[in-house]
Design an enzyme around this catalytic site. Sequence first.
Site, PDB file in Angstrom:
ATOM      1  N   PRO A  97      -4.353 -12.096 -32.103  1.00 58.21           N
ATOM      2  CA  PRO A  97      -5.190 -11.217 -31.305  1.00 58.21           C
ATOM      3  C   PRO A  97      -4.524 -11.416 -30.049  1.00 58.21           C
ATOM      4  O   PRO A  97      -3.956 -12.369 -29.248  1.00 58.21           O
ATOM      5  CB  PRO A  97      -6.558 -12.498 -31.721  1.00 58.21           C
ATOM      6  CG  PRO A  97      -6.656 -12.832 -32.579  1.00 58.21           C
ATOM      7  CD  PRO A  97      -4.463 -13.294 -33.334  1.00 58.21           C
ATOM      8  N   ASN A  98      -5.062 -10.247 -29.286  1.00 55.11           N
ATOM      9  CA  ASN A  98      -5.137  -9.780 -27.711  1.00 55.11           C
ATOM     10  C   ASN A  98      -3.656  -9.763 -27.371  1.00 55.11           C
ATOM     11  O   ASN A  98      -3.016  -9.610 -25.866  1.00 55.11           O
ATOM     12  CB  ASN A  98      -5.897 -11.111 -27.253  1.00 55.11           C
ATOM     13  CG  ASN A  98      -7.286 -10.985 -27.322  1.00 55.11           C
ATOM     14  OD1 ASN A  98      -7.809 -10.254 -27.006  1.00 55.11           O
ATOM     15  ND2 ASN A  98      -7.633 -12.489 -27.424  1.00 55.11           N
ATOM     16  N   ARG A 129      -2.461  -8.095 -19.250  1.00 52.99           N
ATOM     17  CA  ARG A 129      -3.272  -9.398 -19.669  1.00 52.99           C
ATOM     18  C   ARG A 129      -2.506 -10.389 -19.468  1.00 52.99           C
ATOM     19  O   ARG A 129      -1.401 -10.841 -19.308  1.00 52.99           O
ATOM     20  CB  ARG A 129      -3.391  -9.605 -21.090  1.00 52.99           C
ATOM     21  CG  ARG A 129      -3.883 -11.051 -21.460  1.00 52.99           C
ATOM     22  CD  ARG A 129      -3.183 -11.073 -22.834  1.00 52.99           C
ATOM     23  NE  ARG A 129      -4.702 -12.759 -23.309  1.00 52.99           N
ATOM     24  CZ  ARG A 129      -3.897 -13.539 -24.375  1.00 52.99           C
ATOM     25  NH1 ARG A 129      -2.438 -13.698 -25.341  1.00 52.99           N
ATOM     26  NH2 ARG A 129      -4.867 -14.685 -24.615  1.00 52.99           N
ATOM     27  N   TYR A 158       1.387 -14.150 -19.827  1.00 50.88           N
ATOM     28  CA  TYR A 158       2.062 -14.262 -19.943  1.00 50.88           C
ATOM     29  C   TYR A 158       3.430 -12.835 -20.154  1.00 50.88           C
ATOM     30  O   TYR A 158       4.157 -12.489 -20.873  1.00 50.88           O
ATOM     31  CB  TYR A 158       0.709 -13.933 -21.875  1.00 50.88           C
ATOM     32  CG  TYR A 158       0.461 -14.423 -22.066  1.00 50.88           C
ATOM     33  CD1 TYR A 158       0.983 -15.252 -22.966  1.00 50.88           C
ATOM     34  CD2 TYR A 158      -1.418 -14.196 -21.551  1.00 50.88           C
ATOM     35  CE1 TYR A 158      -0.326 -16.467 -23.367  1.00 50.88           C
ATOM     36  CE2 TYR A 158      -1.894 -15.319 -21.785  1.00 50.88           C
ATOM     37  CZ  TYR A 158      -1.870 -16.138 -23.274  1.00 50.88           C
ATOM     38  OH  TYR A 158      -2.600 -16.858 -23.151  1.00 50.88           O
ATOM     39  N   ASN A 190       2.903 -14.934 -34.009  1.00 48.76           N
ATOM     40  CA  ASN A 190       2.169 -15.775 -32.667  1.00 48.76           C
ATOM     41  C   ASN A 190       1.489 -15.736 -33.320  1.00 48.76           C
ATOM     42  O   ASN A 190       0.638 -14.032 -33.027  1.00 48.76           O
ATOM     43  CB  ASN A 190       2.410 -14.645 -31.078  1.00 48.76           C
ATOM     44  CG  ASN A 190       2.338 -15.671 -30.011  1.00 48.76           C
ATOM     45  OD1 ASN A 190       1.158 -16.366 -30.589  1.00 48.76           O
ATOM     46  ND2 ASN A 190       2.160 -14.783 -29.084  1.00 48.76           N
ATOM     47  N   ALA A 217      -4.630 -17.140 -30.268  1.00 48.14           N
ATOM     48  CA  ALA A 217      -5.865 -17.794 -30.325  1.00 48.14           C
ATOM     49  C   ALA A 217      -6.131 -18.524 -31.370  1.00 48.14           C
ATOM     50  O   ALA A 217      -6.538 -19.897 -31.846  1.00 48.14           O
ATOM     51  CB  ALA A 217      -6.626 -17.437 -29.467  1.00 48.14           C
ATOM     52  N   GLU A 236       6.958 -20.184 -35.396  1.00 49.15           N
ATOM     53  CA  GLU A 236       5.609 -20.387 -34.369  1.00 49.15           C
ATOM     54  C   GLU A 236       6.406 -20.032 -33.117  1.00 49.15           C
ATOM     55  O   GLU A 236       6.865 -20.610 -32.838  1.00 49.15           O
ATOM     56  CB  GLU A 236       5.067 -21.441 -34.471  1.00 49.15           C
ATOM     57  CG  GLU A 236       3.210 -21.453 -34.147  1.00 49.15           C
ATOM     58  CD  GLU A 236       3.347 -22.225 -33.504  1.00 49.15           C
ATOM     59  OE1 GLU A 236       3.783 -23.652 -34.478  1.00 49.15           O
ATOM     60  OE2 GLU A 236       2.277 -22.746 -33.137  1.00 49.15           O
ATOM     61  N   HIS A 253       5.166 -18.948 -29.280  1.00 47.24           N
ATOM     62  CA  HIS A 253       4.027 -18.447 -27.645  1.00 47.24           C
ATOM     63  C   HIS A 253       4.505 -18.705 -26.876  1.00 47.24           C
ATOM     64  O   HIS A 253       6.097 -19.474 -26.619  1.00 47.24           O
ATOM     65  CB  HIS A 253       3.434 -19.642 -27.801  1.00 47.24           C
ATOM     66  CG  HIS A 253       2.627 -20.590 -28.832  1.00 47.24           C
ATOM     67  ND1 HIS A 253       1.165 -19.468 -29.523  1.00 47.24           N
ATOM     68  CD2 HIS A 253       2.643 -21.410 -30.143  1.00 47.24           C
ATOM     69  CE1 HIS A 253       0.969 -20.241 -30.303  1.00 47.24           C
ATOM     70  NE2 HIS A 253       1.118 -20.974 -30.424  1.00 47.24           N
ATOM     71  N   ARG A 307      -1.504 -26.292 -20.738  1.00 47.78           N
ATOM     72  CA  ARG A 307      -2.305 -25.806 -20.323  1.00 47.78           C
ATOM     73  C   ARG A 307      -3.819 -26.015 -20.842  1.00 47.78           C
ATOM     74  O   ARG A 307      -3.550 -27.551 -21.042  1.00 47.78           O
ATOM     75  CB  ARG A 307      -2.118 -24.181 -21.618  1.00 47.78           C
ATOM     76  CG  ARG A 307      -1.239 -23.424 -21.193  1.00 47.78           C
ATOM     77  CD  ARG A 307      -0.896 -22.109 -21.207  1.00 47.78           C
ATOM     78  NE  ARG A 307      -1.772 -21.068 -21.101  1.00 47.78           N
ATOM     79  CZ  ARG A 307      -1.957 -20.194 -21.588  1.00 47.78           C
ATOM     80  NH1 ARG A 307      -2.436 -19.722 -22.839  1.00 47.78           N
ATOM     81  NH2 ARG A 307      -3.614 -19.275 -21.294  1.00 47.78           N
TER      82      ARG A 307
HETATM   83  C1  DQA Z   1      -0.653 -17.820 -27.016  1.00 47.59           C
HETATM   84  C2  DQA Z   1      -1.058 -19.087 -26.478  1.00 47.59           C
HETATM   85  C3  DQA Z   1      -2.397 -19.327 -27.540  1.00 47.59           C
HETATM   86  O1  DQA Z   1      -3.089 -19.865 -26.911  1.00 47.59           O
HETATM   87  C4  DQA Z   1      -3.250 -17.866 -26.909  1.00 47.59           C
HETATM   88  O2  DQA Z   1      -4.827 -17.749 -27.455  1.00 47.59           O
HETATM   89  C5  DQA Z   1      -2.772 -16.046 -26.733  1.00 47.59           C
HETATM   90  C6  DQA Z   1      -1.807 -16.062 -26.658  1.00 47.59           C
HETATM   91  C7  DQA Z   1       1.189 -17.257 -25.883  1.00 47.59           C
HETATM   92  O3  DQA Z   1       2.032 -16.911 -26.307  1.00 47.59           O
HETATM   93  O4  DQA Z   1       1.050 -17.981 -25.471  1.00 47.59           O
HETATM   94  O5  DQA Z   1      -3.280 -15.409 -27.087  1.00 47.59           O
HETATM   95  O6  DQA Z   1      -0.379 -17.330 -28.271  1.00 47.59           O
END
Ligand code: DQA
Length: 153
Positions: free
Chosen positions: A11-12, A19, A24, A76, A79, A100, A102, A109
Amino acid sequence: MARSVLVVNGPNLNLLGSREPAVYGHSTLADIERELAQVAAGLGVALQTFQSNHEGGLIDRLHAARLDGTQFVIINAGALTHTSVALRDALAAVAIPFVEVHLSNVYRRERFRHRSLLADLAVGSIVGLGVAGYRLALEFAATYSLPPAAAPG
Ligand code: DQA
């Protein structure tokens, strides 16, 4: 046979580029996927990419990966990393080795980002290295010694 790697974004992450760029970065997901495709070509890896804002869509894609020859997953989960037992269960069920990733250093954070429901199932995790994290994960995936079940028959 080329190694088959699937890159999954949750998501996102479709909003990368606009964003929270201070967190990011400025690369879009299309930029990242383009760079990964170039790296994959150089490594002789067959690359697939997938993004969804929906937990069920991500789970369905992982289920499909079990049948489409995917040998390694880079994920990735955004959230959902911190919340989704269902996504964790899907990764456990398909039993495809994964890394994984990020973009941000989740450990610098909010506390709720410090817990990953995926991390203990992962071969490893890369956090905080921005888009380089995906590239490093792909380079790792290209040479990772696959368990017999995932190795080409
Ligand atoms: C993320 C970190 C997550 O906590 C966040 O919700 C994201 C992006 C990252 O790539 O740093 O959507 O996965």
